[in-house]
Every structure is written in structure tokens, then in C-alpha cells.
Design a protein around this motif. Structure first.
Motif, PDB file in Angstrom:
ATOM      1  N   PRO A 202       0.804  -1.233   0.000  1.00 51.09           N
ATOM      2  CA  PRO A 202       0.000   0.000   0.000  1.00 51.09           C
ATOM      3  C   PRO A 202       0.832   1.276   0.000  1.00 51.09           C
ATOM      4  N   SER A 203       1.939   1.302   0.745  1.00 49.24           N
ATOM      5  CA  SER A 203       2.764   2.513   0.780  1.00 49.24           C
ATOM      6  C   SER A 203       3.555   2.694  -0.512  1.00 49.24           C
ATOM      7  N   ASN A 204       3.929   1.595  -1.160  1.00 51.86           N
ATOM      8  CA  ASN A 204       4.698   1.700  -2.403  1.00 51.86           C
ATOM      9  C   ASN A 204       3.842   2.084  -3.599  1.00 51.86           C
ATOM     10  N   PHE A 205       2.598   1.585  -3.637  1.00 50.34           N
ATOM     11  CA  PHE A 205       1.796   1.745  -4.848  1.00 50.34           C
ATOM     12  C   PHE A 205       0.429   2.383  -4.614  1.00 50.34           C
ATOM     13  N   GLY A 206       0.126   2.761  -3.371  1.00 44.61           N
ATOM     14  CA  GLY A 206      -1.151   3.398  -3.074  1.00 44.61           C
ATOM     15  C   GLY A 206      -2.171   2.408  -2.544  1.00 44.61           C
ATOM     16  N   ARG A 207      -2.902   2.842  -1.531  1.00 43.85           N
ATOM     17  CA  ARG A 207      -3.912   1.977  -0.925  1.00 43.85           C
ATOM     18  C   ARG A 207      -4.979   1.570  -1.931  1.00 43.85           C
ATOM     19  N   GLU A 208      -5.296   2.487  -2.847  1.00 42.15           N
ATOM     20  CA  GLU A 208      -6.349   2.195  -3.815  1.00 42.15           C
ATOM     21  C   GLU A 208      -5.944   1.117  -4.823  1.00 42.15           C
ATOM     22  N   ASN A 209      -4.636   0.910  -4.973  1.00 42.47           N
ATOM     23  CA  ASN A 209      -4.142  -0.093  -5.926  1.00 42.47           C
ATOM     24  C   ASN A 209      -3.671  -1.384  -5.265  1.00 42.47           C
ATOM     25  N   SER A 210      -3.641  -1.414  -3.925  1.00 45.97           N
ATOM     26  CA  SER A 210      -2.955  -2.511  -3.238  1.00 45.97           C
ATOM     27  C   SER A 210      -3.587  -3.872  -3.481  1.00 45.97           C
ATOM     28  N   GLN A 211      -4.938  -3.942  -3.510  1.00 44.50           N
ATOM     29  CA  GLN A 211      -5.566  -5.258  -3.686  1.00 44.50           C
ATOM     30  C   GLN A 211      -5.218  -5.865  -5.038  1.00 44.50           C
ATOM     31  N   ALA A 212      -5.272  -5.032  -6.091  1.00 45.11           N
ATOM     32  CA  ALA A 212      -4.938  -5.535  -7.425  1.00 45.11           C
ATOM     33  C   ALA A 212      -3.491  -5.989  -7.481  1.00 45.11           C
ATOM     34  N   ILE A 213      -2.583  -5.186  -6.926  1.00 45.81           N
ATOM     35  CA  ILE A 213      -1.157  -5.503  -7.029  1.00 45.81           C
ATOM     36  C   ILE A 213      -0.798  -6.689  -6.145  1.00 45.81           C
ATOM     37  N   ILE A 214      -1.396  -6.790  -4.958  1.00 42.84           N
ATOM     38  CA  ILE A 214      -1.131  -7.952  -4.115  1.00 42.84           C
ATOM     39  C   ILE A 214      -1.640  -9.223  -4.790  1.00 42.84           C
ATOM     40  N   GLY A 215      -2.788  -9.148  -5.457  1.00 38.21           N
ATOM     41  CA  GLY A 215      -3.276 -10.301  -6.199  1.00 38.21           C
ATOM     42  C   GLY A 215      -2.306 -10.739  -7.273  1.00 38.21           C
ATOM     43  N   ILE A 216      -1.748  -9.769  -8.002  1.00 44.30           N
ATOM     44  CA  ILE A 216      -0.773 -10.087  -9.052  1.00 44.30           C
ATOM     45  C   ILE A 216       0.516 -10.615  -8.436  1.00 44.30           C
ATOM     46  N   GLN A 217       0.899 -10.045  -7.282  1.00 42.23           N
ATOM     47  CA  GLN A 217       2.083 -10.554  -6.572  1.00 42.23           C
ATOM     48  C   GLN A 217       1.892 -12.014  -6.174  1.00 42.23           C
ATOM     49  N   MET A 218       0.692 -12.358  -5.688  1.00 40.19           N
ATOM     50  CA  MET A 218       0.408 -13.744  -5.321  1.00 40.19           C
ATOM     51  C   MET A 218       0.534 -14.657  -6.538  1.00 40.19           C
ATOM     52  N   ALA A 219       0.012 -14.190  -7.672  1.00 39.33           N
ATOM     53  CA  ALA A 219       0.111 -14.984  -8.897  1.00 39.33           C
ATOM     54  C   ALA A 219       1.568 -15.177  -9.298  1.00 39.33           C
ATOM     55  N   SER A 220       2.365 -14.120  -9.176  1.00 40.60           N
ATOM     56  CA  SER A 220       3.789 -14.214  -9.494  1.00 40.60           C
ATOM     57  C   SER A 220       4.487 -15.169  -8.532  1.00 40.60           C
ATOM     58  N   ALA A 221       4.101 -15.104  -7.254  1.00 37.43           N
ATOM     59  CA  ALA A 221       4.689 -15.995  -6.246  1.00 37.43           C
ATOM     60  C   ALA A 221       4.392 -17.452  -6.563  1.00 37.43           C
ATOM     61  N   TYR A 222       3.127 -17.745  -6.873  1.00 33.95           N
ATOM     62  CA  TYR A 222       2.743 -19.117  -7.185  1.00 33.95           C
ATOM     63  C   TYR A 222       3.435 -19.612  -8.453  1.00 33.95           C
ATOM     64  N   THR A 223       3.646 -18.714  -9.408  1.00 30.50           N
ATOM     65  CA  THR A 223       4.340 -19.107 -10.631  1.00 30.50           C
ATOM     66  C   THR A 223       5.776 -19.519 -10.322  1.00 30.50           C
ATOM     67  N   GLY A 224       6.447 -18.718  -9.493  1.00 33.93           N
ATOM     68  CA  GLY A 224       7.818 -19.051  -9.112  1.00 33.93           C
ATOM     69  C   GLY A 224       7.912 -20.344  -8.339  1.00 33.93           C
ATOM     70  N   SER A 225       6.984 -20.542  -7.390  1.00 30.04           N
ATOM     71  CA  SER A 225       7.043 -21.741  -6.555  1.00 30.04           C
ATOM     72  C   SER A 225       6.602 -22.984  -7.317  1.00 30.04           C
ATOM     73  N   THR A 226       5.848 -22.799  -8.402  1.00 35.64           N
ATOM     74  CA  THR A 226       5.380 -23.947  -9.187  1.00 35.64           C
ATOM     75  C   THR A 226       6.411 -24.426 -10.190  1.00 35.64           C
TER      76      THR A 226
END
Length: 396
Positions: A321-345
């Protein structure tokens, strides 16, 4: 109310970890019963990972429409149903079908919970909550082991964990009124925020950098955990029992490290936690790969890698939220999770190919490449965020 909701979120993080280690515990019995090759576990985990990636990318729109509390409750219900479905499956095809809601539920709850905590709670709770995920991941193998040793079978293990998930689901549905306006919000809201698709999010400065950072972190964590024992036994000549014990201590290092980081995170800050964590990871990798006569340093290095991994994941999430704005955090965290799962898979199997065709001795080199990439991308992200803050100040 704030404290009650926080306690419920802690329970939700335990529920998030419960299903993650079940398949690995039960598969040595399951694959024989189904009459399939041992490697078929990879098919199931790939389907689960695919579901988590899809639901993580959808989490922004879903959470903004239905709210984090409802998404969390429904997602835990989906995983409970999937776990029960596993317990009544009579074929590998049925397991694959039930793996779809298994993955979809896991990804949605992960992204929704992490964003909610990043918005409304301090960094110490982010560390301790991820520590509680480790508690859940550690409990379920014991449940499965008890069911197998008592003669109840692996299906009873799945039903037991499904029952726990159902109880947690009921608690989450009852708690829905608490999720609307947490007292920790301090006047901040996401009202008026629009949902971002993947391409819109990628245009925000620094998003690509944090995605590579997260991808690299999960590549290091999962590859370390999966291949540690094999490396120690096949390349270092460590006996099997010792190798297994120290490989498990890697995960203990992560859990214990997150517990400790909760006490210091607010004084150090997310940026320095990430930096220190990566440096400790790199030091641990060096210890693992040192070409010395004793194996003590290599064994100790796995624990050090775990301690280094501890703060990185929670701090990256909490700083969103502090890096990209509270209004954008849910979208970016969702994409981060997808990136995380891609790396771990995909990265642990990639190293498996390297181990088969080159040498398992490349283990520390492989880990160091991703650790260095993680450090480079996170430092570039810090520069990007600082530059953006300066530009905004100049406009004001």
C-alpha cells in the motif's frame, strides 16, 4: 472489536496453511491405492497452482465487490469442500477435479487476507500472521500421520482437516459484520477505487520490479525446501536421517524467524527487513555451497537461509500500500500472489531438470542467482519508489 477481528484473522491464517502440506504427507499411501506413478502428485499440484494463480488475478475485482470478509469465508468453505472431495475420491481423475476448487479457494483467500492486513494492521502482525500460516502447515502432517498410523487411512486425515476448515468457515461467516469498518483504519478507505486489470497494474512504476522480486523469493524458498535433502545426501554425502532433519529445520527457521521479526519490524521498517533478509539468505547459500571438508557449515546454512527468508514475504506484502497506493494494493497484491505461485510452481521442477542433466551440485548456484536477482530488483524498487515520492513532493 479490533482485537476480536484480529484473533479471527489469525485463525484464518492457520486455515490457510492447513491444506498446504496434506498432499505431501498422504501421497506415499495414496498413489499406491490409486495405482498411479509417484510423479502424478505433480499433476495435482500443478492444477492447484493454476487455480491459485487465476483466483489471485481475480481477487481485486472480487474483493472490491464482495469485501475481504466474505471472500475469505467463501474461499475457506471452498477449500473445506475440496478437502472433503479428496477424501471421497476413488480415482486420480476425481482428485484432479477437486483440485480446481482447492486452488481457486486458496488463491482468493491468500490475496484478500494479505491485502486486508497490509491496509489495516501493523507490520508486526503481518509477520506473526505468516508465522501462524506455518503453524497450520505444521499441524496438518501430524493429523495425517495420526490417521495413517491409527489405521483410519488418508481419507480420514482429509476429512479431519476439512472438518476444522468447516468450523473456521462458520466463525468467519459469523464475524462478517466486523470486517466492514475496522478501528485500525484511521480514516483511510478504498472508496472510489477502481479495479485494475493486469496490464493497467503493470504500467504503474515499480510493479514489474516487485513481481520479479516476489517470483525470485518464492523460487529460492521452494527450491531450497524441496531439494535440500537430495543435495545433502547425493552431493555432500550426508546420511539420510540427518539431511531430512536439517531440511525440516529450514522451515522451522522461517516460522521462528517470522515470530522474532514481529518484535522488531516496526523499528526497522519493511525496506530494511527485506534488505537484511536477502543478505542473510545469500550468506546461508554461501555456507551451503562452501567446498570444505565438514558438512556442519552446509547444514547450518539451511537454517540461516530459513531465517533470511522469514521477513521477506511478509514485508513485501505489507509495503505494497505505501509503495503503490492503498487504492491499488488489492490488485497488485493479487498479481504478486500470482507471481509468487508461478515461481514456486515452475522453478523447483526446473532445478530438477538441471540436477538430472547437469549436476545436483548446482543447487547453491541456482539459489544464489535468484537471491541476487531478488536483491537487485528490490533495490531498484526502492529507488523507483523514492523517485516517485520526490516527484510528488515537487508537484505539491
Amino acid at each position: 472489536m479490533y482485537s476480536l477481528l484480529l484473533a479471527i484473522i489469525y485463525l484464518a491464517f492457520i486455515s490457510l496453511g492447513l491444506p498446504d502440506s496434506l498432499l505431501g504427507s498422504a501421497w506415499p499411501v495414496m498413489y499406491r491405492q490409486f495405482g498411479v506413478p509417484l510423479s502424478y502428485a505433480g499433476i495435482i499440484t500443478m492444477i492447484i497452482a493454476g487455480g491459485t494463480i487465476i483466483s489471485s488475478l481475480m481477487s481485486d475485482r472480487l474483493t472490491k465487490r464482495f469485501g475481504a470478509g466474505l471472500i475469505t469465508a467463501v474461499s475457506v468453505l471452498m477449500t473445506a469442500a475440496a478437502l472433503f472431495g479428496f477424501s471421497i475420491s476413488g480415482s486420480i481423475i476425481m482428485l484432479c477435479l477437486w483440485a480446481v476448487p482447492y486452488g481457486l479457494g486458496a488463491g482468493a483467500v491468500d490475496a484478500a487476507l494479505n491485502n486486508y492486513v497490509a491496509l489495516y494492521y501493523t507490520s508486526k502482525h503481518m509477520n506473526w500472521l505468516h508465522c501462524f500460516w506455518g503453524v497450520g502447515a505444521a499441524i496438518s502432517p501430524y493429523i495425517m500421520s495420526y490417521c495413517l498410523m491409527s489405521g483410519a487411512g488418508w481419507a480420514a486425515g482429509y476429512r479431519s482437516v476439512a472438518g476444522i476448515q468447516i468450523v473456521l468457515t462458520a466463525i468467519l461467516f459469523i464475524s462478517l459484520p466486523l470486517w466492514k469498518k475496522p478501528s485500525a483504519d484511521k480514516g483511510h478507505t478504498n472508496s472510489g477505487a477502481v479495479s485494475l486489470n493486469l496490464f493497467q497494474a503493470l504500467k504503474i512504476p515499480g510493479v514489474k520490479l516487485v513481481l520479479v522480486t516476489f517470483f525470485s523469493y518464492c523460487a529460492v524458498e521452494t527450491t531450497t525446501g524441496l531439494w535440500a535433502s537430495s543435495y545433502l545426501v547425493q552431493y555432500r554425502g550426508v546420511n539420510t536421517e540427518t539431511a531430512a532433519r536439517f531440511a525440516s529445520l529450514f522451515f522451522l527457521g522461517i516460522t521462528f524467524g517470522r515470530f522474532l521479526c514481529g518484535f522488531i519490524s516496526e523499528r526497522i521498517g519493511d525496506k530494511w527487513l527485506i534488505r537484511y533478509g536477502i543478505i542473510v539468505i545469500m550468506a546461508g547459500i554461501l555456507l551451503v555451497g562452501l567446498p570444505v571438508g565438514t558438512d556442519v557449515l552446509s547444514l547450518f546454512g539451511l537454517i540461516v537461509i530459513g531465517l533470511g527468508c522469514a521477513p521477506v514475504y511478509p514485508a513485501v506484502i505489507h509495503s505494497t500500500p505505501s509503495n503503490f497506493g492503498r487504492e491499488n494494493s488489492q490488485a497488485i497484491i493479487g498479481i504478486q500472489m500470482a507471481s509468487a505461485y508461478t515461481g514456486s510452481t515452475f522453478m523447483p521442477p526446473l532445478f530438477g531438470l538441471i540436477a538430472d542433466n547437469v549436476s545436483i551440485g548446482a543447487y547453491p548456484i541456482f539459489l544464489m542467482i535468484f537471491a541476487a536477482l531478488m536483491l537487485l530488483m528490490s533495490e531498484r524498487l526502492n529507488i523507483t519508489v523514492s523517485k516517485k515520492s520526490i516527484d510528488q513532493s515537487d508537484k505539491i
